[in-house]
Each structure stands twice: as structure tokens, then as C-alpha cells.
Design an enzyme around this catalytic site. Sequence first.
Site, short mmCIF file in Angstrom:
data_model
loop_
_atom_site.label_atom_id
_atom_site.label_comp_id
_atom_site.label_asym_id
_atom_site.label_seq_id
_atom_site.Cartn_x
_atom_site.Cartn_y
_atom_site.Cartn_z
CG ASP A 179 -20.44 12.72 25.06
OD1 ASP A 179 -20.02 12.39 23.95
OD2 ASP A 179 -21.73 12.58 25.20
CE1 TYR A 190 -23.31 9.15 32.28
CE2 TYR A 190 -21.35 8.12 30.82
CZ TYR A 190 -22.69 7.97 31.54
OH TYR A 190 -22.84 6.63 31.86
CG ASP A 191 -16.56 10.66 29.84
OD1 ASP A 191 -15.69 10.82 28.91
OD2 ASP A 191 -17.30 9.68 30.01
CG LEU A 238 13.78 -9.16 30.21
CD1 LEU A 238 13.35 -10.60 31.04
CD2 LEU A 238 14.86 -8.61 30.55
CE LYS A 282 10.14 -13.32 29.49
NZ LYS A 282 8.71 -13.30 29.14
CD GLU A 297 5.12 -11.81 34.61
OE1 GLU A 297 5.96 -10.93 35.05
OE2 GLU A 297 4.86 -12.10 33.55
CB CYS A 341 -0.36 -5.80 -6.38
SG CYS A 341 -0.82 -5.55 -4.67
CB CYS A 376 2.72 -4.18 -4.74
SG CYS A 376 1.63 -3.07 -5.59
#
Length: 702
Positions: free
Chosen positions: A42, A45-46, A92, A127, A184, A418, A442
Site C-alpha cells: 500500500d 502504491y500511495d 471569529l 461576512k 473568501e 435511561c 443517567c
Amino acid sequence: MSEKSVDSLSESEAASELKRLAEEIAAHDQRYHAEDAPTISDAAYDALRRRNLAIEQRFPALVREDSPSRKVGAAVSEKFRKIVHAIPMLSLDNAFAEADVIDFVGRIRRFLRLGADAPLAMTAEPKIDGLSLSLRYEAGRLVTAATRGNGQVGEDVTANARTIAEIPNVLSGDFPEILEVRGEVYMRLTDFAELNRRNAEAGKQIFANPRNSAAGSLRQLDTSITASRPLRFFAYTWGEVSAMPADTQMGMVAAFERFGFRANPLMKLFDSVEGLLEHYRLIESNRATLGYDIDGVVYKVNSLELQQRLGFVSRSPRWAIAHKFPAEKATTILTGIDIQVGRTGALTPVARLVPVTVGGVVVTNATLHNAEEIERLGVMIGDTVHIQRAGDVIPQILGVDLEKRPADAKPFEFPTVCPCDLHTAVVREETAGGVEGVVRRCSGEFACPYQRIEHLRHFVSRRAFDIEGLGEKQIELFFNDPDLPVKSPADIFSIARRDAANLKKLRDKDGFGETSAAKLFAAIEDRRKIPLDRMIYGLGIRHVGERTAITFARAYGSWKAFHDAALAIANGDLQTREEMDALDDIGDAVIDSVARYFGEEHNRALVEKLAAEVEVIDAERPVSDSPVSGKTVVFTGALERMSRDEAKAMAEKLGAKVAGSVSKKTDLVVAGPGAGSKLKLATEIGIEVIDEDAWLARIGKA
Ligand code: IVH
């Protein structure tokens, strides 16, 4: 195999390597998925996929039609590279009413010791309801773009950001060598509607609102999809900057415009709270005509020097606040009430609703808080109810439409046991004054499976251990898993010891493949080293929230010191209790709760097992070689040159502990005019007392 670094590849080398990688990865995919006969590990492969992505990020023009990164729906592994923010991306604090804004400005004035008439310039701007992005420029060129992520580490979306027209690839004007511009990413309402219309026609994904649509468009593996989406960008703040181009908020934003960014035209400067609030009302009344979604107005102190002095509390600045617009409302039908058991055992009634869209989000449940709330509302099952939703908070029920009550509406009876298998009795806690509280709990504590699950959920939550791929949902799967049960925090780390048998078990599970199993183990390993404040917060001690955990971490410095103190308090050690009590913002409720937690045998065992699995990183001691580092300081009486809060923040930055009361542990008392009993006590027990000027001289600020 020796490999050339991605940075040193020529364009033609990159092209031929991308071709080779595409073929090689496709062949591995075929052997793994179709033939069940992988020929590499793995990890190897990664590594191939990562290299492919790294080369593509450096040469976006060379991304191939058959690139492995274009295959959506593959393992999460190749999603996005992580970028550690040079300066954290903060959030914020919110204000919901005008009074909150007045308080906010009042707090700033007090902190800075500004009289009511002293000038204090502040900005107000919309905002934007999009997603924040940090753009790093070196020598005027865009080098990385990262999403906010958890504030410390974000996702690398550089290739995608390059396709956004309002984000310059190259800066203009007189820019600093290093500049991180933050702002943004958003989508205009008309563009959003048009995109959904086209997608609907083509049978593709429909987005719930412009914000989701912008997020989905930016967080794309396929850069060409991002390029086809009408994304926009407003610049409003910054991260690392090698040389500040201005000394005010307004000046910084004007500089961004010179460098080639767009700033919001509704940003304005005011010299009074009334001015800020008037601008808020103006923006709110024009909200529908702006053409993009906003969810409030942000106020910021204009002077950067004052911003610096004000600093931060926890993860938000003291010098800014978001004034949110009121919640959006809708009407629907209550179909039932379920009881949820929280981390602390509190039983919370949750309203189940006929799904309804409120402000672009489908709502299916709402909180009812407690039995008293149900009584107060007089709500019955089957009723038509008015609900509201504000920001990310759980929707609330405002009231009932009695005229629409059906004949078969049923009253709700609060359970006395409960809902867990133990059916333990439900108790009502007494408050400090001996009054019966409204919260029902509870009594099963850690033996109650709900509480255990909730503890675990809290443990893996974003602000606690924050393990990637092991969110609040997955933890529930593991909790109930017969092969790899996770019943306590330590179990998370013990299953992840690189044990072939466990890895194989995990791999064979639904929803886990070879790569994602290895990834999860790696993510757990990553968190084996954990900062002290997160460790303390993660324990889920009642009343110990994030800020309290930070206070503890700063005061005790190391896990051992904190743990010893907690055990001592549980054993009734009065001196340790006094020391803890002297910490700022820590009082009896917190201390009693720490004592109860560590006085409970299950909890002690759980904590010890966990501590044996992880390595707790000592809290950052801001400065260890200042004249006051390690000293416990008490401020008393009036200060004339700065506010108490500022003095405290400054002392803490220099590594001092600031205590609220004088004890034998106090090293220094800074006394101003009007000092009373604390000064008297300090003189009696022979603690050094100095005045404000001497204090400033000592810390080199005179
Ligand atoms: S200033 C240190 N200004 O709101 C604080 N934020 O709740 C820097 N946001 O993560 C943020 N519009 O994504 C600022 N005009 C604006 C904003 C804004 C939207 C978002 C931003 C931030 C979140 C904080």
C-alpha cells in the site's frame, strides 16, 4: 530506485514520467481491484500516486486525460496534500444582538484603557458566506493555496485556485517578498442557479446552496471542473507578510487591491459603535440585492498596532467580531421526540420533524433542551411547529400553532430510566445551592454505553484529538465492532499498533480498502503525539472546555504536572486545590468536576491507559528566559498605563503565571492605587510588591 526531486524535473521529463505513472498506477489498480492480486505494498502504491499528484501540481498544463488523479471515487488517499498554515487561520466570535456589539467595543476600550471619548476607529464589512482560502505569494507569484481545514492544517488546492480569475497568479505593484492573502471564495446567486440548471439537465450533482457549491467546486481533484465553475474571491485579511504594506486594516485591504485583488465595496471605516450598527442595518436591508450570500457583518479594530495589543483569546481575535443576521424561520410538523444521552449523561429531548428547508438547508430535527422546555412550549406529537435556524447551531422550536393541532396529538412523557440497556435511573442533579436542576442525567456514568460513545465522539472531535478518517460517525462503528472494538480512548491507539492481524481485519471491513485501512492507521499514529491542551480537553471532564484546558496546559506545562495535581485534588489535597483555585478563570465548579473525574476509578484507569499510549507534548512556554518567566504574578489595585487584561496577556506572553489571589506560591505582586487585602496579605507573608512602573521596567517595557 533513485528518483529525481519533483522540483528539478524539466517539462519533458515531467511529461514522460506522468505517462509512465499513469500506466503503472492503472496496472496496479487492475491487479488490485480486478485480479485481487496486488504486487506492491500500500505504502509504495500511495507513494506513486503522491508523486503523480506532486508533478501535476507543478505542471498543471501536463495533466493527462487518463491521469490517475482524475479518477473520482477512488480511495481517499489521493484527495489533497496537507498544508500547515504558517500562521493559524482563526475564527471569529459571534454577536447576535446590538447589545453584544456594544459589549464587544466596551471590552476593547477597557482592555486598551481607552476612555469613552478616546477615538477608536473600526471597520465594518459583510461576512461573506463562502469558504476561506489562504493564498501564499513568494516574490509576487502564487505558490500555494490552502483551505482553512482545522485552522492549523488545510488542504492544498493550489492547482484549483490558479483557475479562479479573481485570484492573481502574479501580483502587481509594490508587493512584499512574502505575502499570504486570505479571503473568501464564493459564488454569485445567478451563477449558482445557472450551474444547478445545467447540472440538472445533464443529470449531474445539484448543490443545496451557493456556499456548498463553491466548496464542492474548489475541493475538486479535477482542476478542469474547478476552472469551469464561476468562483470569485474577496480578500479581507492576511497570514504571513514579510513587510507590512500598511498599518491599518483599511490600508491593508487597499494594498490588496493594488496587488490585484478584489475587496468588498461595502467595507467602511467608523469612529463609533452607532456608526457600525447603522452600517449593519444598511447592509442587512440591502442583503437581497447584493447578488451573493452573506450571513452577517464583521467589525474589526482598524489600527494594526491596537490589534497586536489586543491579541487573541483561544482561537479568535479580541479585535474582531461577526455580527450575525437573525435566524431564518420555517414551519413544519413534529413527528416524534427521541431522547439522546450526551457525553455527560444528560438526557436531551430531540424533536423529529417532517423535513423542511430553512435558509437553504434541510432540517429534520431540532433541539428541545429539556423537559421544562417541552412543558413551556406546550408541544405535543403531531403539532405544527415554528422553527428557526441560525448559523451552524442546531435548529430550535419557537412555538406551536395550536389551531392546527390534530385530534390525535399525543403528549410526551419524559422517561424515568435511561434508554441504554442498563435502564439506569434518571436523576436530577442538584445545583450548588441544593436546588433541583432542570437537567436529567443517567446515573450509569461510564458504564452507560451512550456516555461511553459520547466520550469517544468528543475524544476524536476536531478540537480534541482530531483523527483524520475517524470522525464521530466512524467511532460509533468501531464501538460496536466485534473484531476491533474501541471502548475507550486507549483502544484507538492499541488497535493501531502496526499489527498485521489488525490491519487485515480492518481491510476486510465494509467501506475500508487496503489503502484506507493503512491511511487510518497512519492518521492514528500521527496523533500519538498530542499537545497538552488537546489531551486535557479530550478527556471530556465536565466544565473543562477548550479555554479551561488551555489555562491548565499553560499553568501546569506538562502532562505529569497536571495529572499529579488532578489526582492530588481527587484525594482531597487542600494545598493543590488552593493552587488550582488561584489560576485565573478556574473556580469551584471546575475543580469539583476535576476531583470527581479523577476520583472515579474507571476514569483513572482510562486515563492511565491512554497516557501510556500517547506522548503528550508539553505546553508551549511562551518565553522561558524573560525576567518573569516561571514566576507567579498577582495584579491588584488600579493600573494606570494599561488594563488588567492587557497586563495579564503581556505577562503570560513572557512566561509568567498570572494568579487571581495571593498565596505562598506568589512570587510578585504588582500593586496600584486602591490595592487592599491582597496587598496587605502580600506584605504580611513577605512577598515582593512593586508598582506598575517598576513592573514595566522589569519586563523591559518602560
Ligand atoms: S476576518 C482573524 N472578514 O468568517 C479573523 N472573516 O467566522 C479573520 N468570513 O473563517 C477573519 N467574511 O471564512 C473575516 N469579511 C470577513 C469575512 C470573514 C467571511 C469568514 C471566514 C472566517 C469566518 C470566521
